[in-house]
Design an enzyme around this catalytic site. Structure first.
Site, mmCIF file in Angstrom:
data_model
loop_
_atom_site.group_PDB
_atom_site.id
_atom_site.type_symbol
_atom_site.label_atom_id
_atom_site.label_comp_id
_atom_site.label_asym_id
_atom_site.label_seq_id
_atom_site.Cartn_x
_atom_site.Cartn_y
_atom_site.Cartn_z
ATOM 1 N N ASP A 71 0.791 -1.102 -0.200
ATOM 2 C CA ASP A 71 0.268 -0.084 0.025
ATOM 3 C C ASP A 71 0.863 1.369 -0.155
ATOM 4 O O ASP A 71 2.104 1.169 0.232
ATOM 5 C CB ASP A 71 -0.949 0.018 1.235
ATOM 6 N N ASN A 94 -7.695 -1.695 14.422
ATOM 7 C CA ASN A 94 -9.150 -2.167 13.730
ATOM 8 C C ASN A 94 -9.246 -3.346 12.848
ATOM 9 O O ASN A 94 -10.151 -3.588 12.566
ATOM 10 C CB ASN A 94 -9.624 -0.923 13.168
ATOM 11 N N HIS A 154 -7.422 -3.900 10.242
ATOM 12 C CA HIS A 154 -7.292 -3.788 8.924
ATOM 13 C C HIS A 154 -5.820 -4.473 8.316
ATOM 14 O O HIS A 154 -4.844 -4.616 9.141
ATOM 15 C CB HIS A 154 -7.146 -2.222 8.264
ATOM 16 N N GLU A 177 -9.626 -1.322 5.382
ATOM 17 C CA GLU A 177 -10.602 -0.848 6.580
ATOM 18 C C GLU A 177 -11.785 -1.386 6.622
ATOM 19 O O GLU A 177 -12.357 -2.139 5.593
ATOM 20 C CB GLU A 177 -10.878 0.593 6.564
HETATM 21 C C1 GLP Z 1 -0.340 0.618 8.489
HETATM 22 C C2 GLP Z 1 -0.159 -0.221 7.155
HETATM 23 C C3 GLP Z 1 -0.470 -1.594 7.654
HETATM 24 C C4 GLP Z 1 0.262 -2.175 8.853
HETATM 25 C C5 GLP Z 1 -0.174 -1.165 9.891
HETATM 26 C C6 GLP Z 1 0.059 -1.681 11.162
HETATM 27 O O1 GLP Z 1 -1.633 0.973 8.604
HETATM 28 N N1 GLP Z 1 -0.814 0.182 6.043
HETATM 29 O O2 GLP Z 1 -0.096 -2.400 6.390
HETATM 30 O O3 GLP Z 1 -0.224 -3.406 9.086
HETATM 31 O O4 GLP Z 1 -0.034 0.056 9.515
HETATM 32 O O5 GLP Z 1 1.317 -0.959 11.632
HETATM 33 P P1 GLP Z 1 2.235 -1.135 12.754
HETATM 34 O O6 GLP Z 1 3.032 -2.328 12.526
HETATM 35 O O7 GLP Z 1 3.280 0.084 12.928
HETATM 36 O O8 GLP Z 1 1.377 -1.243 14.065
#
Ligand code: GLP
Length: 259
Positions: free
Chosen positions: A67, A132, A134, A139
């Site tokens: 992403d 949440n 995702h 989302e």
């Molecule tokens: C963002 C990314 C996700 C990732 C999430 C969790 O939202 N788009 O791909 O899984 O962050 O991030 P973290 O590992 O910093 O908690």
């Protein structure tokens, strides 16, 4: 889903890197789908170490970023393009993509999917998980059939990402993400979670009902999905003892498989 419980973040990172490096060794031209987020940093660090110390070769590996934010340039220090360069691509012998998102989003998304398909599909997709539930930036309420698309981020996600941006910076409200359908189409999925803030999302994703309200629960439909979670992230799983039994038995049949 195969659930691997690890004592802490370091052990989780080593296990994930072990799985990825084995996959790269057995298929040097592997197609990897790669996620950003603080969870993945330790995995990329370990892969860089394996490259430097053990000569793990990425020269034929093809990667697809999961992403990207909209509205910031690829050079922005908090773009996911920059994240991947900083934490992984700049330190191994890999060919990074250029990261520019074309202004015709629909066409860009269709072309991204076509690129994945043209490469023969993703062999191994790495994922983190949002609080949440995702995956990527899919989302809650995202379609399980969705392909790469533009997504409006929830307030919870925008707030979670605030920590990465300077106080006066505008935080992106939209992103391009591979869809849940794109993720489910990959041959193998590895989802990682660390820390107590992810415990509810992890339990809901792995053991809860399959629902668009928890996008990661779609992985229950994937035939080859592995979750690697540390003690805190796995603390709300009901079947922890069973997962430990499975890990023990797996170790008996294939010693040295897990780190
Ligand atoms: C963002 C990314 C996700 C990732 C999430 C969790 O939202 N788009 O791909 O899984 O962050 O991030 P973290 O590992 O910093 O908690």
């Amino acid at each position: 889903m195969l659930v691997l419980l690890k004592q802490n973040y370091e052990a989780l990172s080593r296990e994930a890197a072990h799985i990825i490096s084995n996959a790269v060794r057995s298929n040097p031209a592997i197609k990897l789908g790669l996620a950003t987020g603080s969870t993945t940093i330790g995995v990329y660090r370990e892969l860089v170490r394996l490259h430097r110390e053990e000569g793990l070769d990425f020269s034929r590996v093809v990667t697809f970023n999961l992403d990207e934010y909209l509205g910031i340039s690829p050079e922005h220090p908090h773009s996911f393009h920059h994240f991947m360069l900083e934490h992984f691509f700049a330190h191994v012998n890999i060919d990074p993509s250029d990261g520019t998102i074309a202004s015709d989003y629909e066409q860009y998304c269709a072309a991204y999917e076509a690129d994945i398909e043209g490469a023969g599909g993703i062999d191994l997709q790495i994922l983190g998980i949002g609080r949440n539930g995702h995956i990527g930036f899919n989302e809650p309420s995202s379609s399980f059939a969705s392909k790469t698309h533009l997504k409006v981020l929830t307030k919870a996600t925008v707030d979670d990402n605030r920590k990465f941006f300077a106080a006066c910076e505008i935080i992106p409200r939209c992103a391009i993400t591979m869809g849940i359908g794109s993720i489910l189409a990959s041959k193998r999925v590895l989802i990682l979670a660390t820390g107590g803030a992810k415990a509810a999302a992890v339990a809901n994703a792995i053991e809860g009902p399959v629902t668009a309200y928890v996008p990661a629960s779609a992985l229950q439909f994937h035939a080859n999905a592995t979750a690697i979670v540390d003690e805190e992230a796995g603390s709300r799983l009901k079947l922890k003892d069973y997962y430990r039994d499975v890990m023990e038995m797996t170790e008996l049949f294939t010693p040295g498989r897990s780190s």
